[in-house]
Design a protein around this motif. Structure first.
Motif, mmCIF file in Angstrom:
data_model
loop_
_atom_site.group_PDB
_atom_site.id
_atom_site.type_symbol
_atom_site.label_atom_id
_atom_site.label_comp_id
_atom_site.label_asym_id
_atom_site.label_seq_id
_atom_site.Cartn_x
_atom_site.Cartn_y
_atom_site.Cartn_z
ATOM 1 N N ARG A 1 0.796 8.504 21.599
ATOM 2 C CA ARG A 1 -0.135 9.819 21.155
ATOM 3 C C ARG A 1 -0.918 9.143 20.480
ATOM 4 O O ARG A 1 -2.298 9.351 20.631
ATOM 5 C CB ARG A 1 0.409 10.880 20.506
ATOM 6 C CG ARG A 1 -0.185 11.980 20.318
ATOM 7 C CD ARG A 1 0.513 13.116 19.834
ATOM 8 N NE ARG A 1 1.490 13.170 19.002
ATOM 9 C CZ ARG A 1 2.859 13.062 19.293
ATOM 10 N NH1 ARG A 1 3.163 13.162 20.606
ATOM 11 N NH2 ARG A 1 3.747 12.829 18.343
ATOM 12 N N LEU A 2 -0.828 8.146 19.275
ATOM 13 C CA LEU A 2 -2.100 7.717 18.482
ATOM 14 C C LEU A 2 -2.760 6.712 19.285
ATOM 15 O O LEU A 2 -3.997 6.744 19.299
ATOM 16 C CB LEU A 2 -1.465 6.975 17.513
ATOM 17 C CG LEU A 2 -0.842 7.724 16.103
ATOM 18 C CD1 LEU A 2 -0.068 6.749 15.222
ATOM 19 C CD2 LEU A 2 -1.870 8.349 15.617
ATOM 20 N N LEU A 3 -2.332 6.025 20.326
ATOM 21 C CA LEU A 3 -2.865 5.020 21.121
ATOM 22 C C LEU A 3 -3.988 6.052 22.034
ATOM 23 O O LEU A 3 -5.071 5.571 22.142
ATOM 24 C CB LEU A 3 -1.907 4.341 21.777
ATOM 25 C CG LEU A 3 -2.672 3.061 22.815
ATOM 26 C CD1 LEU A 3 -3.584 2.246 21.819
ATOM 27 C CD2 LEU A 3 -1.496 2.320 23.610
ATOM 28 N N ARG B 1 0.846 -1.211 -0.064
ATOM 29 C CA ARG B 1 0.077 0.154 0.034
ATOM 30 C C ARG B 1 0.838 1.109 -0.112
ATOM 31 O O ARG B 1 0.462 2.214 -0.537
ATOM 32 C CB ARG B 1 -0.931 -0.029 1.206
ATOM 33 C CG ARG B 1 -2.204 -0.735 0.864
ATOM 34 C CD ARG B 1 -3.227 -0.337 1.903
ATOM 35 N NE ARG B 1 -2.706 -0.454 3.495
ATOM 36 C CZ ARG B 1 -3.428 -1.858 4.147
ATOM 37 N NH1 ARG B 1 -3.687 -2.628 3.468
ATOM 38 N NH2 ARG B 1 -2.722 -1.733 5.306
ATOM 39 N N THR B 2 1.984 1.219 0.790
ATOM 40 C CA THR B 2 2.901 2.353 0.705
ATOM 41 C C THR B 2 3.739 2.668 -0.792
ATOM 42 O O THR B 2 4.137 3.581 -0.819
ATOM 43 C CB THR B 2 3.838 2.372 1.740
ATOM 44 O OG1 THR B 2 4.737 1.219 1.470
ATOM 45 C CG2 THR B 2 3.206 2.201 3.278
ATOM 46 N N GLY B 3 3.727 1.609 -1.528
ATOM 47 C CA GLY B 3 4.507 1.877 -2.900
ATOM 48 C C GLY B 3 6.097 1.597 -2.502
ATOM 49 O O GLY B 3 6.900 1.849 -3.417
ATOM 50 N N LYS B 4 6.411 1.318 -1.107
ATOM 51 C CA LYS B 4 8.052 1.278 -0.956
ATOM 52 C C LYS B 4 8.529 -0.076 -0.976
ATOM 53 O O LYS B 4 9.506 -0.378 -0.633
ATOM 54 C CB LYS B 4 8.236 2.063 0.359
ATOM 55 C CG LYS B 4 7.877 3.701 0.064
ATOM 56 C CD LYS B 4 8.395 4.276 1.562
ATOM 57 C CE LYS B 4 8.165 5.801 1.244
ATOM 58 N NZ LYS B 4 8.814 6.539 2.105
ATOM 59 N N GLY B 5 7.679 -1.081 -1.004
ATOM 60 C CA GLY B 5 7.992 -2.314 -1.093
ATOM 61 C C GLY B 5 8.504 -2.782 0.349
ATOM 62 O O GLY B 5 7.868 -2.459 1.282
ATOM 63 N N THR B 6 9.651 -3.629 0.391
ATOM 64 C CA THR B 6 10.227 -4.042 1.607
ATOM 65 C C THR B 6 10.817 -3.279 2.247
ATOM 66 O O THR B 6 11.172 -3.428 3.626
ATOM 67 C CB THR B 6 11.117 -5.456 1.280
ATOM 68 O OG1 THR B 6 12.287 -4.915 0.591
ATOM 69 C CG2 THR B 6 10.479 -6.405 0.672
ATOM 70 N N ASP B 7 10.947 -1.973 1.853
ATOM 71 C CA ASP B 7 11.718 -0.842 2.669
ATOM 72 C C ASP B 7 10.712 -0.107 3.413
ATOM 73 O O ASP B 7 10.920 0.889 4.092
ATOM 74 C CB ASP B 7 12.524 0.225 1.678
ATOM 75 C CG ASP B 7 13.585 -0.491 0.864
ATOM 76 O OD1 ASP B 7 14.154 -1.421 1.660
ATOM 77 O OD2 ASP B 7 14.184 -0.065 -0.077
ATOM 78 N N ALA B 8 9.464 -0.435 3.168
ATOM 79 C CA ALA B 8 8.420 0.376 4.131
ATOM 80 C C ALA B 8 8.326 0.078 5.585
ATOM 81 O O ALA B 8 8.588 -1.228 5.842
ATOM 82 C CB ALA B 8 6.988 0.066 3.396
ATOM 83 N N CYS B 9 7.943 0.939 6.372
ATOM 84 C CA CYS B 9 7.835 0.807 7.732
ATOM 85 C C CYS B 9 6.632 0.504 7.758
ATOM 86 O O CYS B 9 5.435 0.837 7.331
ATOM 87 C CB CYS B 9 7.964 2.183 8.454
ATOM 88 S SG CYS B 9 9.726 2.740 8.302
ATOM 89 N N LEU C 1 7.577 5.568 12.928
ATOM 90 C CA LEU C 1 7.104 6.271 14.188
ATOM 91 C C LEU C 1 7.931 5.999 15.405
ATOM 92 O O LEU C 1 8.612 5.254 15.493
ATOM 93 C CB LEU C 1 5.601 5.647 14.404
ATOM 94 C CG LEU C 1 4.533 5.749 13.800
ATOM 95 C CD1 LEU C 1 3.286 5.032 14.116
ATOM 96 C CD2 LEU C 1 4.032 7.389 13.899
ATOM 97 N N SER C 2 7.869 7.260 16.338
ATOM 98 C CA SER C 2 8.555 7.274 17.301
ATOM 99 C C SER C 2 7.832 6.626 18.434
ATOM 100 O O SER C 2 6.412 6.593 18.097
ATOM 101 C CB SER C 2 9.020 8.610 17.804
ATOM 102 O OG SER C 2 7.886 9.327 18.103
ATOM 103 N N VAL C 3 8.235 6.239 19.480
ATOM 104 C CA VAL C 3 7.369 5.747 20.629
ATOM 105 C C VAL C 3 6.507 6.628 21.084
ATOM 106 O O VAL C 3 5.115 6.477 21.364
ATOM 107 C CB VAL C 3 8.393 5.269 21.790
ATOM 108 C CG1 VAL C 3 7.608 4.764 22.936
ATOM 109 C CG2 VAL C 3 9.185 4.036 21.464
#
Length: 141
Positions: A40-42, A15-23, A33-35
Motif C-alpha cells: 500500500r505504501l509503495l 531514530r526510533t529510540g529502540k536500538g537493535t530491537d527496532a524494525c 509492516l506487513s506485506v
C-alpha cells in the motif's frame, strides 16, 4: 546498495529510540509492516510521484514489490551465490529463483549503483542532509 541507502538503514534504529530491537520498516506503533502495508505504501508513493518517476524513465506500471525481490535476488546471487539468494526468498528450489528472480549479469549495468549514489549524494548535499562523502548530516530521509 548505494551508500546513501546504507547510511539511512544504519541510522534507523537510533531514530526510533529502540536500538537493535527496532524494525527497519515499522508501523507508527513500532510493529513490523506487513506485506500488504508495504504494498500500500509503495502504491501510494507511485501514485503521488507518477509524473516524476515517468520523467526519470521508470515505468510505473511495472513498479512493484516483485522488482525489489528480483533486484535483491540478483545482487545476492552475484555476491554469495544462488543457494543464499534462494533461501533469502524462501524458495525450496534454486531453479525457481534462477528462472524467475535472478537477472543474468549481462543484463545488469555494472555502474547503476554508482550513478544512483552520485546523483543522490549531490541532491542530499545540496539539501544539507549529507556531506560529499555521503556521511550523515543533520538528517537522512
Amino acid at each position: 546498495m548505494p551508500s546513501f541507502t546504507a547510511a539511512a538503514v544504519r541510522s534507523q534504529p537510533a531514530r526510533t529510540g529502540k536500538g537493535t530491537d527496532a524494525c527497519l520498516f515499522a508501523t507508527k506503533s513500532g510493529k513490523p509492516l506487513s506485506v500488504s502495508d508495504y504494498e500500500r505504501l509503495l502504491r501510494t508513493f507511485v501514485d503521488d510521484n507518477k509524473a516524476a518517476l515517468e520523467v526519470a524513465g521508470i515505468e510505473t506500471e511495472q513498479f512493484s514489490t516483485h522488482i525489489f525481490r528480483r533486484s535483491t535476488a540478483t545482487l545476492v546471487e552475484a555476491v554469495a551465490g544462488i543457494t543464499l539468494a534462494s533461501r533469502l526468498l524462501g524458495h525450496a528450489n534454486e531453479q525457481i529463483t534462477r528462472a524467475s528472480y535472478v537477472v543474468s549479469a549481462e543484463l545488469v549495468d555494472p555502474v547503476t549503483a554508482d550513478i544512483i549514489d552520485k546523483a543522490f549524494a549531490e541532491f542530499l548535499e545540496r539539501d544539507g542532509r549529507t556531506n560529499a562523502a555521503g556521511e550523515e548530516g543533520s538528517s537522512v530521509p
